[in-house]
Design a protein around this motif. Structure first.
Motif, mmCIF file in Angstrom:
data_model
loop_
_atom_site.group_PDB
_atom_site.id
_atom_site.type_symbol
_atom_site.label_atom_id
_atom_site.label_comp_id
_atom_site.label_asym_id
_atom_site.label_seq_id
_atom_site.Cartn_x
_atom_site.Cartn_y
_atom_site.Cartn_z
ATOM 1 N N LYS A 1 31.203 45.463 34.726
ATOM 2 C CA LYS A 1 30.104 44.857 35.128
ATOM 3 C C LYS A 1 30.266 43.361 35.571
ATOM 4 O O LYS A 1 29.717 42.764 36.524
ATOM 5 C CB LYS A 1 28.903 44.891 34.160
ATOM 6 C CG LYS A 1 27.570 44.199 34.317
ATOM 7 C CD LYS A 1 27.566 42.896 33.800
ATOM 8 C CE LYS A 1 27.504 42.874 32.162
ATOM 9 N NZ LYS A 1 27.093 41.360 31.715
ATOM 10 N N ARG B 1 29.784 41.357 39.007
ATOM 11 C CA ARG B 1 28.954 40.088 39.112
ATOM 12 C C ARG B 1 29.796 38.977 39.514
ATOM 13 O O ARG B 1 29.338 37.934 40.313
ATOM 14 C CB ARG B 1 28.771 39.678 37.831
ATOM 15 C CG ARG B 1 27.361 40.136 37.113
ATOM 16 C CD ARG B 1 27.078 39.425 35.911
ATOM 17 N NE ARG B 1 27.168 37.916 35.715
ATOM 18 C CZ ARG B 1 27.813 37.430 35.047
ATOM 19 N NH1 ARG B 1 28.620 37.814 33.726
ATOM 20 N NH2 ARG B 1 27.991 36.121 35.258
ATOM 21 N N TYR C 1 30.462 39.162 43.589
ATOM 22 C CA TYR C 1 29.129 38.716 44.437
ATOM 23 C C TYR C 1 28.706 37.471 43.899
ATOM 24 O O TYR C 1 27.890 36.969 44.425
ATOM 25 C CB TYR C 1 28.028 39.755 44.345
ATOM 26 C CG TYR C 1 28.575 41.135 45.020
ATOM 27 C CD1 TYR C 1 28.162 41.316 46.327
ATOM 28 C CD2 TYR C 1 28.962 42.213 44.412
ATOM 29 C CE1 TYR C 1 28.550 42.443 46.909
ATOM 30 C CE2 TYR C 1 29.342 43.355 45.085
ATOM 31 C CZ TYR C 1 28.993 43.281 46.364
ATOM 32 O OH TYR C 1 29.521 44.487 47.209
ATOM 33 N N ILE D 1 27.137 36.380 41.101
ATOM 34 C CA ILE D 1 25.612 36.458 40.478
ATOM 35 C C ILE D 1 25.896 36.154 39.028
ATOM 36 O O ILE D 1 26.696 36.664 38.489
ATOM 37 C CB ILE D 1 25.122 37.792 41.026
ATOM 38 C CG1 ILE D 1 24.915 37.767 42.615
ATOM 39 C CG2 ILE D 1 23.794 37.812 40.500
ATOM 40 C CD1 ILE D 1 24.506 39.127 42.858
ATOM 41 N N GLU E 1 24.199 36.691 35.053
ATOM 42 C CA GLU E 1 23.671 37.789 34.388
ATOM 43 C C GLU E 1 22.069 38.107 34.548
ATOM 44 O O GLU E 1 21.703 39.115 34.740
ATOM 45 C CB GLU E 1 24.045 37.622 32.873
ATOM 46 C CG GLU E 1 23.466 38.700 31.983
ATOM 47 C CD GLU E 1 24.060 40.012 32.460
ATOM 48 O OE1 GLU E 1 23.438 41.143 32.320
ATOM 49 O OE2 GLU E 1 25.162 40.180 32.764
ATOM 50 N N GLN F 1 20.253 37.520 36.990
ATOM 51 C CA GLN F 1 19.636 37.984 38.409
ATOM 52 C C GLN F 1 20.416 39.296 38.555
ATOM 53 O O GLN F 1 19.637 40.077 39.344
ATOM 54 C CB GLN F 1 20.357 37.031 39.245
ATOM 55 C CG GLN F 1 19.787 37.172 40.761
ATOM 56 C CD GLN F 1 20.219 36.288 41.938
ATOM 57 O OE1 GLN F 1 21.247 35.531 41.453
ATOM 58 N NE2 GLN F 1 19.751 36.371 42.915
ATOM 59 N N PHE F 2 21.491 39.574 37.975
ATOM 60 C CA PHE F 2 22.211 40.823 38.235
ATOM 61 C C PHE F 2 21.496 41.681 37.646
ATOM 62 O O PHE F 2 21.440 43.123 38.014
ATOM 63 C CB PHE F 2 23.727 40.791 37.699
ATOM 64 C CG PHE F 2 24.523 42.074 37.946
ATOM 65 C CD1 PHE F 2 25.229 42.029 39.050
ATOM 66 C CD2 PHE F 2 24.579 43.115 36.995
ATOM 67 C CE1 PHE F 2 25.955 43.120 39.412
ATOM 68 C CE2 PHE F 2 25.526 44.028 37.327
ATOM 69 C CZ PHE F 2 26.156 44.232 38.479
ATOM 70 N N ARG F 3 20.961 41.724 36.387
ATOM 71 C CA ARG F 3 20.284 42.516 35.507
ATOM 72 C C ARG F 3 19.132 42.960 36.432
ATOM 73 O O ARG F 3 18.299 44.129 36.519
ATOM 74 C CB ARG F 3 19.586 41.993 34.215
ATOM 75 C CG ARG F 3 18.904 43.205 33.267
ATOM 76 C CD ARG F 3 18.625 42.523 32.022
ATOM 77 N NE ARG F 3 19.753 42.407 31.084
ATOM 78 C CZ ARG F 3 20.415 43.602 30.421
ATOM 79 N NH1 ARG F 3 19.821 44.593 30.555
ATOM 80 N NH2 ARG F 3 21.318 43.458 29.794
ATOM 81 N N TYR G 1 18.711 42.951 39.552
ATOM 82 C CA TYR G 1 19.020 43.885 40.798
ATOM 83 C C TYR G 1 19.036 45.309 40.149
ATOM 84 O O TYR G 1 18.984 46.213 40.870
ATOM 85 C CB TYR G 1 20.585 43.357 41.182
ATOM 86 C CG TYR G 1 20.381 42.254 42.428
ATOM 87 C CD1 TYR G 1 19.655 42.603 43.609
ATOM 88 C CD2 TYR G 1 20.930 41.130 42.257
ATOM 89 C CE1 TYR G 1 19.523 41.501 44.501
ATOM 90 C CE2 TYR G 1 20.910 39.961 43.407
ATOM 91 C CZ TYR G 1 20.090 40.238 44.497
ATOM 92 O OH TYR G 1 20.053 39.305 45.353
ATOM 93 N N LEU H 1 23.150 44.360 46.601
ATOM 94 C CA LEU H 1 24.108 43.458 46.633
ATOM 95 C C LEU H 1 25.015 43.311 48.034
ATOM 96 O O LEU H 1 25.118 41.943 48.513
ATOM 97 C CB LEU H 1 25.277 43.409 45.807
ATOM 98 C CG LEU H 1 24.888 43.728 44.155
ATOM 99 C CD1 LEU H 1 26.035 44.042 43.371
ATOM 100 C CD2 LEU H 1 24.380 42.435 43.869
ATOM 101 N N SER I 1 20.026 34.479 48.746
ATOM 102 C CA SER I 1 19.830 35.732 48.235
ATOM 103 C C SER I 1 18.762 36.534 49.123
ATOM 104 O O SER I 1 18.560 37.639 48.603
ATOM 105 C CB SER I 1 19.201 35.520 46.682
ATOM 106 O OG SER I 1 17.894 34.966 46.524
ATOM 107 N N GLU J 1 30.507 52.004 39.892
ATOM 108 C CA GLU J 1 29.302 51.703 39.390
ATOM 109 C C GLU J 1 28.836 52.442 38.486
ATOM 110 O O GLU J 1 27.910 51.944 37.749
ATOM 111 C CB GLU J 1 28.392 51.708 40.793
ATOM 112 C CG GLU J 1 28.097 52.896 41.332
ATOM 113 C CD GLU J 1 29.439 53.452 42.373
ATOM 114 O OE1 GLU J 1 29.152 54.608 43.082
ATOM 115 O OE2 GLU J 1 30.404 52.692 42.509
#
Length: 208
Positions: free
Chosen positions: A60, A64, A67, A69, A71, A73-75, A77, A96, A136, A199
């Motif tokens: 993870k 992150r 790209y 990003i 945490e 914002q990643f969550r 997504y 992403l 974004s 992933e």
């Protein structure tokens, strides 16, 4: 806007792979992975075996950092990908990949995602003729990304476009170098993401 401001090469060493965070430098002998191929820190060369949770966490963190990003914002997504139809992990990568800053990097207008993010923030690009400054933004099929007329003499951009042959342009986008323009032909699929990413480990981590 919160962002990581520490040394980029340290992130590559921590993930034990080239994340190509510094553009052309990553293709030279100055790359940190080539010079010191072990994790950073005092005990970097003596780390113990990683648990299953640790493997998931590292995957993870790697995505992150690729790209750029944080945490929260990643969550977000991931939650959006989970609500979409289809495979959650593949949906996440598609979201992403369709970020404006990533598309600009993929088209070759910038040598790294960090550089492309800065170009967007400074208003050098338009989408379908409208000036944008939000990295974004999610792009869709048919969107046209164009470098503004006054920005076409930026040395970093022209140098990056000359070097794009080595990196290649994905099949789901189309680049018109002479017109400084790009087109989203189709939505990206799993096969279009050539970076070694597992992933499913991310899905398992967030599903705990």
């Amino acid at each position: 806007m919160a962002r990581y401001t520490g040394p980029s090469c340290r992130l590559c060493r921590r993930e034990n792979m080239e994340l190509f965070l510094k553009g052309e430098r990553c293709y030279t002998d100055k790359c940190a992975i080539k010079r010191r191929n072990y994790p950073p820190g005092q005990h970097g060369q003596g780390r113990s075996k990683t648990s299953d949770y640790g493997v998931q966490l590292r995957e993870k963190q790697k995505v992150r950092r690729i790209y750029g990003i944080l945490e929260k914002q990643f969550r977000a997504y991931f939650q959006e990908a989970d609500r979409m139809k289809g495979v959650t992990g593949e949906n996440l990568l598609s979201l992403l990949e369709r970020r404006l800053d990533n598309v600009i990097y993929r088209l070759g207008f910038a040598s790294s995602r960090t550089e492309s993010r800065q170009l967007v923030r400074h208003g050098h690009f338009t989408i379908n003729g409208r000036k944008v400054n939000i990295p974004s933004i999610q792009l869709k099929v048919g969107d046209v990304i164009e470098l503004r007329e006054k920005s076409r003499k930026i040395v970093a951009v022209t140098d990056s476009l000359e070097a794009v042959v080595r990196r290649g342009v994905p099949q789901w986008v189309e680049l018109d170098r002479d017109a400084f323009k790009g087109l989203i032909k189709t939505l990206p699929v799993r096969e279009d993401v050539t970076t070694p990413i597992q992933e499913q480990l991310i899905v398992e981590l967030y599903s705990k």
